[in-house]
Scaffold this motif. Sequence first.
Motif, PDB file in Angstrom:
ATOM      1  N   SER A  55       4.437   7.015  29.155  1.00  0.00           N
ATOM      2  CA  SER A  55       4.335   6.328  30.636  1.00  0.00           C
ATOM      3  C   SER A  55       5.168   7.996  31.675  1.00  0.00           C
ATOM      4  N   GLY A  56       6.518   7.487  30.899  1.00  0.00           N
ATOM      5  CA  GLY A  56       8.071   7.516  31.941  1.00  0.00           C
ATOM      6  C   GLY A  56       8.269   6.706  32.577  1.00  0.00           C
ATOM      7  N   ALA A  57       7.009   5.941  32.990  1.00  0.00           N
ATOM      8  CA  ALA A  57       7.613   4.623  34.422  1.00  0.00           C
ATOM      9  C   ALA A  57       8.896   4.136  33.988  1.00  0.00           C
ATOM     10  N   GLU A  58       9.601   3.631  34.528  1.00  0.00           N
ATOM     11  CA  GLU A  58      10.896   2.765  34.913  1.00  0.00           C
ATOM     12  C   GLU A  58      10.901   1.250  33.956  1.00  0.00           C
ATOM     13  N   GLY A  59      11.202   1.738  33.087  1.00  0.00           N
ATOM     14  CA  GLY A  59      11.525   0.510  32.380  1.00  0.00           C
ATOM     15  C   GLY A  59      10.697  -0.146  30.691  1.00  0.00           C
ATOM     16  N   THR A  60      10.144   1.327  30.817  1.00  0.00           N
ATOM     17  CA  THR A  60       9.624   1.546  29.537  1.00  0.00           C
ATOM     18  C   THR A  60      10.280   2.242  28.434  1.00  0.00           C
ATOM     19  N   LEU A  61       9.603   2.046  26.879  1.00  0.00           N
ATOM     20  CA  LEU A  61      10.478   2.218  25.656  1.00  0.00           C
ATOM     21  C   LEU A  61       9.294   2.942  24.946  1.00  0.00           C
ATOM     22  N   ALA A  62       9.651   4.161  24.940  1.00  0.00           N
ATOM     23  CA  ALA A  62       8.339   4.838  23.552  1.00  0.00           C
ATOM     24  C   ALA A  62       9.514   4.610  21.987  1.00  0.00           C
ATOM     25  N   ARG A  63       8.565   4.749  20.964  1.00  0.00           N
ATOM     26  CA  ARG A  63       8.932   4.766  20.044  1.00  0.00           C
ATOM     27  C   ARG A  63       8.593   6.298  19.263  1.00  0.00           C
ATOM     28  N   THR A 100       0.469  -1.619   0.321  1.00  0.00           N
ATOM     29  CA  THR A 100      -0.307   0.371  -0.166  1.00  0.00           C
ATOM     30  C   THR A 100       0.764   1.449   0.049  1.00  0.00           C
ATOM     31  N   LYS A 101       0.068   2.517  -0.638  1.00  0.00           N
ATOM     32  CA  LYS A 101       1.146   3.428  -0.391  1.00  0.00           C
ATOM     33  C   LYS A 101       0.607   3.995   0.473  1.00  0.00           C
ATOM     34  N   ASP A 102      -0.059   3.822   1.248  1.00  0.00           N
ATOM     35  CA  ASP A 102      -1.187   4.549   2.210  1.00  0.00           C
ATOM     36  C   ASP A 102       0.317   4.437   3.661  1.00  0.00           C
ATOM     37  N   ARG A 103       0.229   5.378   3.989  1.00  0.00           N
ATOM     38  CA  ARG A 103       1.042   5.447   5.390  1.00  0.00           C
ATOM     39  C   ARG A 103       0.170   5.993   6.701  1.00  0.00           C
ATOM     40  N   PRO A 104       1.113   5.339   7.452  1.00  0.00           N
ATOM     41  CA  PRO A 104       0.466   5.267   9.210  1.00  0.00           C
ATOM     42  C   PRO A 104       0.476   7.453   9.397  1.00  0.00           C
ATOM     43  N   ASP A 105      -1.210   7.263   9.898  1.00  0.00           N
ATOM     44  CA  ASP A 105      -1.271   8.879  10.303  1.00  0.00           C
ATOM     45  C   ASP A 105      -0.501   8.953  11.888  1.00  0.00           C
ATOM     46  N   TYR A 106       0.012   9.951  12.115  1.00  0.00           N
ATOM     47  CA  TYR A 106       1.053  10.146  12.929  1.00  0.00           C
ATOM     48  C   TYR A 106       0.446  11.459  13.731  1.00  0.00           C
ATOM     49  N   SER A 107      -0.165  12.027  13.388  1.00  0.00           N
ATOM     50  CA  SER A 107      -0.882  13.470  13.485  1.00  0.00           C
ATOM     51  C   SER A 107      -1.339  13.841  15.064  1.00  0.00           C
ATOM     52  N   LYS A 108      -1.756  12.700  15.390  1.00  0.00           N
ATOM     53  CA  LYS A 108      -2.797  12.803  16.883  1.00  0.00           C
ATOM     54  C   LYS A 108      -1.887  12.264  17.682  1.00  0.00           C
ATOM     55  N   ALA A 109      -0.328  11.359  17.350  1.00  0.00           N
ATOM     56  CA  ALA A 109       0.105  11.411  18.468  1.00  0.00           C
ATOM     57  C   ALA A 109       0.403  12.132  19.344  1.00  0.00           C
ATOM     58  N   GLU A 110       1.251  11.348  20.760  1.00  0.00           N
ATOM     59  CA  GLU A 110       1.898  12.807  21.223  1.00  0.00           C
ATOM     60  C   GLU A 110       3.137  13.765  21.149  1.00  0.00           C
ATOM     61  N   LEU A 111       3.182  14.781  21.352  1.00  0.00           N
ATOM     62  CA  LEU A 111       3.924  15.785  21.274  1.00  0.00           C
ATOM     63  C   LEU A 111       5.250  15.685  22.432  1.00  0.00           C
ATOM     64  N   GLY A 112       6.281  15.555  21.689  1.00  0.00           N
ATOM     65  CA  GLY A 112       7.243  15.566  23.135  1.00  0.00           C
ATOM     66  C   GLY A 112       8.546  16.277  22.651  1.00  0.00           C
ATOM     67  N   ARG A 113       9.785  17.284  23.312  1.00  0.00           N
ATOM     68  CA  ARG A 113      10.413  18.190  23.055  1.00  0.00           C
ATOM     69  C   ARG A 113      11.778  16.968  23.455  1.00  0.00           C
ATOM     70  N   VAL A 114      13.136  16.381  22.529  1.00  0.00           N
ATOM     71  CA  VAL A 114      13.756  15.960  22.681  1.00  0.00           C
ATOM     72  C   VAL A 114      15.232  16.577  23.612  1.00  0.00           C
ATOM     73  N   ILE A 115      15.060  16.165  24.814  1.00  0.00           N
ATOM     74  CA  ILE A 115      16.053  16.838  25.319  1.00  0.00           C
ATOM     75  C   ILE A 115      17.281  16.437  25.634  1.00  0.00           C
ATOM     76  N   THR A 116      17.861  15.047  25.334  1.00  0.00           N
ATOM     77  CA  THR A 116      19.459  14.512  25.046  1.00  0.00           C
ATOM     78  C   THR A 116      19.234  13.432  24.772  1.00  0.00           C
ATOM     79  N   ASP A 121       2.551  17.285  26.962  1.00  0.00           N
ATOM     80  CA  ASP A 121       1.378  17.041  27.810  1.00  0.00           C
ATOM     81  C   ASP A 121       1.387  17.125  28.511  1.00  0.00           C
ATOM     82  N   GLY A 122       1.610  17.033  29.602  1.00  0.00           N
ATOM     83  CA  GLY A 122       2.228  16.177  31.251  1.00  0.00           C
ATOM     84  C   GLY A 122       3.245  16.508  31.803  1.00  0.00           C
ATOM     85  N   GLY A 123       4.628  16.659  30.824  1.00  0.00           N
ATOM     86  CA  GLY A 123       5.717  16.993  31.408  1.00  0.00           C
ATOM     87  C   GLY A 123       6.813  16.130  32.415  1.00  0.00           C
ATOM     88  N   GLN A 124       5.843  14.349  32.172  1.00  0.00           N
ATOM     89  CA  GLN A 124       6.752  13.412  32.128  1.00  0.00           C
ATOM     90  C   GLN A 124       7.898  13.216  30.693  1.00  0.00           C
TER      91      GLN A 124
END
Length: 339
Positions: free
Chosen positions: A87-95, A28-44, A56-59
Motif C-alpha cells: 500500500s505504501g502506507a507509513e510504517g509498512t514493509l513489503a518483501r 519439497t522441491k516445489d518452489r513458491p510461484d510468484y508469477s502473479k506477485a505485483e511488479l515494482g521498479r527499484v528506485i534506490t 500498477d498504481g505508482g505508489q
Amino acid sequence: MSRKLADSYADIDPDSFDRPARRTRPRTKDRPDYSKAELGRVITVDRGRFRCQMLDGGQMVSAAKARQLGRKGVIVGDVVRIVGDTSGAEGTLARIVEATPRATVLRRTADDNDPSERPLVANADQLMIVCALADPPPRTGMIDRILVAAYDASITPIICLTKSDLAAPDEIVALYRPLDVPIVVTQPGSDLTEADDLLDGHVTVLVGHSGVGKSTLINRLVPEAQRSIGEVNEVTGRGRHTSTSAIALRLPTGSGWVIDTPGVRSFGLSHVTAQSVLGAFGDLSDVTQDCPRGCRHTSDEPECALDEALARGELDAGRLASFRRIIGAVSEPGSGESR
C-alpha cells in the motif's frame, strides 16, 4: 574439559537417541510461484531497504529483500516482484521475492586488476556520460572507459558536455564525432530541449566524475529531484561526492527515467573484452574478419585488416583513430584511473 563435564557425557548412551521420524519436516522441491506477485521498479537502495515504485498504481513502497536473492541480486533499475503490504502506507514493509530478467546491466570494477564486477544499474537502454569542459577539466580517458562499458553492456551512449560558459567544446566534440555518439553541450540556464528529446521514452543512467554537474543537470531535468550540489576543490581539481547512492527519477513527461549515480574517480574494465567492444562497431567488425588470428586491432598490429581497408579508402581515418583509442582502454589496461 572438566572431569565433572566429562563424567556427565559418559553417562549418555548414544544408542538411546532415535532417528527423527520420517516426514516430520516437510520437504519439497516445489518452489513458491510468484508469477502473479505485483511488479515494482527499484528506485534506490539505502542500508538494506529498497524503495520501489509499483508499476500498477505508482505508489512508493519500502521493501526488504528475500535472502535467497543474494547480495547483488537486486540493484537500482531492477523490475522486481513484491509481496506483502504494497500500500505504501507509513510504517509498512513489503518483501522483494524475485527480480525479473534484466535487459541490460552496467558494470564496472574497482580497477583493471580487480576480478570482482560491480553491477551499478539494471535495465538502462542509454548511458549519458557527463563531462565538464572546465572546473574540473575534461578527462578523455574517463570518457573512453565509460564508452567501453556502455558498448560492452549494449547500452547506447550519449556524451553531455557541461559548463560550456567556461570553455569551448569544439576540441572534445571533434574527438568523438567520428564515433557517431550524440553530443549535447550545456551551460547554466541553457535550453535543454535537445537533451529532453534524447531522454524521452528511455531509461538513461548518468555517469561522470564528481563535480562535473550531474546533480545540477538532474535538478533541471527533474525539478522536484532536489539533488545536492557540491563544489570542486581548487587544489586537486576534483569534485566532492554529493550523491551517495544511485536513484531513479521519472522525467516530468512521464515517459522516461533518468538514473543519477554517485560520482566516480575510476572505472575499471577487467570484466570487458576487446571483442565485446568491437561488436558495437558493425562497419569495423566486418572488416576485422580478414585479420590474422590474435589480432588486437591496434595501430601497432602489422597485418591488421583495418589498416588495409583504410589504405583502400574504405574507412574514415577519424573513426578508426577514435575506435583504436577506445579499444586501447581494454588492450592496455591500467589502474582504472581517469586520464
